[in-house]
Write a protein that holds these residues in place. Structure first.
Motif, mmCIF file in Angstrom:
data_model
loop_
_atom_site.group_PDB
_atom_site.id
_atom_site.type_symbol
_atom_site.label_atom_id
_atom_site.label_comp_id
_atom_site.label_asym_id
_atom_site.label_seq_id
_atom_site.Cartn_x
_atom_site.Cartn_y
_atom_site.Cartn_z
ATOM 1 N N TYR A 4 0.822 -1.200 0.000
ATOM 2 C CA TYR A 4 0.000 0.000 0.000
ATOM 3 C C TYR A 4 0.859 1.254 0.000
ATOM 4 N N ILE A 5 0.269 2.325 -0.499
ATOM 5 C CA ILE A 5 0.905 3.637 -0.471
ATOM 6 C C ILE A 5 -0.047 4.590 0.234
ATOM 7 N N LEU A 6 0.481 5.283 1.228
ATOM 8 C CA LEU A 6 -0.262 6.297 1.966
ATOM 9 C C LEU A 6 0.300 7.663 1.610
ATOM 10 N N HIS A 29 -1.512 3.537 11.654
ATOM 11 C CA HIS A 29 -0.747 4.698 11.169
ATOM 12 C C HIS A 29 -1.383 5.990 11.675
ATOM 13 N N ASN A 30 -2.698 6.096 11.580
ATOM 14 C CA ASN A 30 -3.383 7.333 11.941
ATOM 15 C C ASN A 30 -3.496 7.557 13.442
ATOM 16 N N LEU A 31 -3.330 6.507 14.245
ATOM 17 C CA LEU A 31 -3.314 6.657 15.701
ATOM 18 C C LEU A 31 -1.928 7.032 16.223
ATOM 19 N N GLY A 32 -0.930 7.007 15.341
ATOM 20 C CA GLY A 32 0.428 7.357 15.759
ATOM 21 C C GLY A 32 1.172 6.203 16.391
ATOM 22 N N ILE A 33 0.699 4.981 16.192
ATOM 23 C CA ILE A 33 1.339 3.797 16.768
ATOM 24 C C ILE A 33 2.609 3.424 16.006
ATOM 25 N N VAL A 34 2.631 3.723 14.712
ATOM 26 C CA VAL A 34 3.783 3.392 13.869
ATOM 27 C C VAL A 34 4.772 4.556 13.947
ATOM 28 N N LYS A 38 4.075 8.601 12.665
ATOM 29 C CA LYS A 38 3.259 9.215 13.712
ATOM 30 C C LYS A 38 3.101 10.729 13.555
ATOM 31 N N ASN A 39 4.014 11.395 12.868
ATOM 32 C CA ASN A 39 3.919 12.844 12.702
ATOM 33 C C ASN A 39 3.167 13.281 11.453
ATOM 34 N N GLY A 40 2.634 12.342 10.687
ATOM 35 C CA GLY A 40 1.999 12.719 9.432
ATOM 36 C C GLY A 40 0.487 12.603 9.395
ATOM 37 N N SER A 41 -0.132 12.242 10.486
ATOM 38 C CA SER A 41 -1.587 12.020 10.497
ATOM 39 C C SER A 41 -2.341 13.274 10.097
ATOM 40 N N PRO A 42 -3.407 13.130 9.363
ATOM 41 C CA PRO A 42 -4.000 11.879 8.910
ATOM 42 C C PRO A 42 -3.358 11.386 7.607
ATOM 43 N N TRP A 43 -3.186 10.085 7.522
ATOM 44 C CA TRP A 43 -2.674 9.441 6.313
ATOM 45 C C TRP A 43 -3.864 8.977 5.489
#
Length: 79
Positions: A4-6, A29-34, A38-43
């Protein structure tokens, strides 16, 4: 398996990964767990490609990362 590409508008960055569960992975990814995203939300999910095996996913992920996600998308879809 999926490759996948985000895309993060906030950072103007793409992220390429692989998973068996797209919905759960995007949620993480969007919860910042990765840590790497984590600094790019929302993906936003911009591309998902289903493959038959993890080894095939790893090969395609590496190919996309080497070429660059934006260039890969542009080349695949003639944008």
């Amino acid at each position: 398996m999926f490759v996948y590409i985000l895309y993060s508008e906030k950072r103007s960055k793409y992220y390429v990964g692989q998973t068996a569960n797209i919905e759960e992975r995007l949620r993480r990814h969007n919860l910042g767990i990765v840590p790497s995203t984590k600094n790019g939300s929302p993906w936003k999910l911009v591309l998902q490609i289903e493959v038959l095996s993890r080894s095939e996913a790893m090969i395609l992920e590496k190919k996309i990362k080497k070429r660059g996600a934006k260039r890969y998308i542009d080349n695949q879809f003639g944008v």
